[in-house]
Scaffold this active site. Structure first.
Site: not given
Ligand code: NVA
Ligand code: CP
Length: 304
Positions: A101, A128, A131, A216, A256
């Protein structure tokens, strides 16, 4: 054959996507008697926070008979400037699969270029894909195949939105995106998916006849510094009861998570009868177990 990774949804085709969803649902029902990933180790590198991704991958590996190692740049030499290329070559000689990540998407693609083992994108600034495996599993389980259905994306043209664009192409659904001016997804992605995707700036237009509404956070990880200006720009992009009432009567709501009640979604919608966010979160576990089997036992079988 080239090593198969899972860095964006385009790394699989539509039939593999459906196969993964089916297997995920099967794994949810069954508890495998054997340990298909016995002695296999997943390395997990997190540059950003996580609850669902970390827990689901770690538990998934244990349930399949293997184990997972959590690595943060703070505690590894990556954080002290050891090149990604070197880290990839070293780690991939020791573990069987690596999940990353990262902030910058190219970190994952560069890591994969130098890795001897499959690499999984656990979220980047662009995509992502894990997800979407869970989201689509949830939709298929509750409503059947999503082909020809309509999905409305409300809010930021972010990593999740961009992954929905790719999913629309692979699974052949229509995607209506409503986002504020200046927060559109990459235009190249929209152009590539022009037969499946429509972009507008009006949530009430996007949700007409929609079978699934998705939103989101307004400020993704890394965008927190823009929170105040984003709250102003996104004020008309909150998914509330009035917006939901304009979609199809049996439309589902997904997010998500983590969610900000009162910002991108009201508490009433998030906790309401159309919301399936808790199933969606649980399905991260099952979908990723299917993905781990696919990468380690099927598509890359016999490589190591
Ligand atoms: N768009 C959000 C998704 C988190 C799972 C982010 O990147 O923070
Ligand atoms: N939806 C998701 O990826 O959650 P986290 O950031 O908690 O891993």
């Amino acid at each position: 054959m080239n090593l198969r990774h899972f860095i964006c949804l385009q790394d699989i085709d539509g039939s593999e996507f459906r196969q993964l969803i089916g297997r995920a649902s099967e794994l949810k029902r069954l508890k495998p008697a054997d340990e298909p990933l016995k002695n296999k180790v997943l390395g997990m590198i997190f540059e950003k926070s996580s609850t669902r991704t970390r827990v689901s991958f770690e538990v998934g590996m244990v349930q399949l008979g293997g184990s997972a190692i959590f690595l943060s740049p703070r505690d590894t030499q990556l954080g002290r400037g050891e090149p990604v290329e070197d880290s990839a070559r070293v780690m991939s000689r020791m573990v069987d699969c690596i999940m990353l990540r990262t902030h910058i998407h190219e970190t994952v693609t560069r890591f994969a270029e130098y890795s001897r083992v499959p690499v999984i994108n656990g979220l980047t600034d662009r995509f992502h894909p894990c997800q979407l495996l869970a989201d689509m599993q949830t939709y298929f389980e509750l409503r059947g195949d999503i082909a020809s259905k309509t999905v409305a994306w409300i809010g930021d043209g972010n990593n999740m939105c961009q992954t929905y664009i790719q999913a629309a192409q692979l699974l052949d659904f229509r995607l209506h995106i409503a986002c504020p001016h200046g927060y559109e997804p990459e235009l190249g992605l929209i152009a590539a998916a022009k037969d499946h995707v429509e972009l507008c700036h009006e949530p009430t237009v996007a949700v007409q006849q929609a079978d699934l509404i998705v939103t989101d956070v307004w400020a993704s990880m890394g965008d927190e510094g823009e929170h105040e200006e984003r709250v102003k720009a996104f004020g008309a992009f909150r998914t509330d009861e009035a917006l939901m009432s304009q979609a199809s009567a049996d439309a589902l709501f997904m997010h998500c998570l983590p969610a900000h009640r009162g910002e991108e979604v009201t508490a009433g919608v998030l906790e309401g009868p159309q919301s399936v966010v808790w199933d969606e979160a649980e399905n991260r576990l099952h979908a990723q177990k299917a993905l781990l089997e696919f990468l380690l036992l099927e598509s890359n079988a016999g490589r190591s």
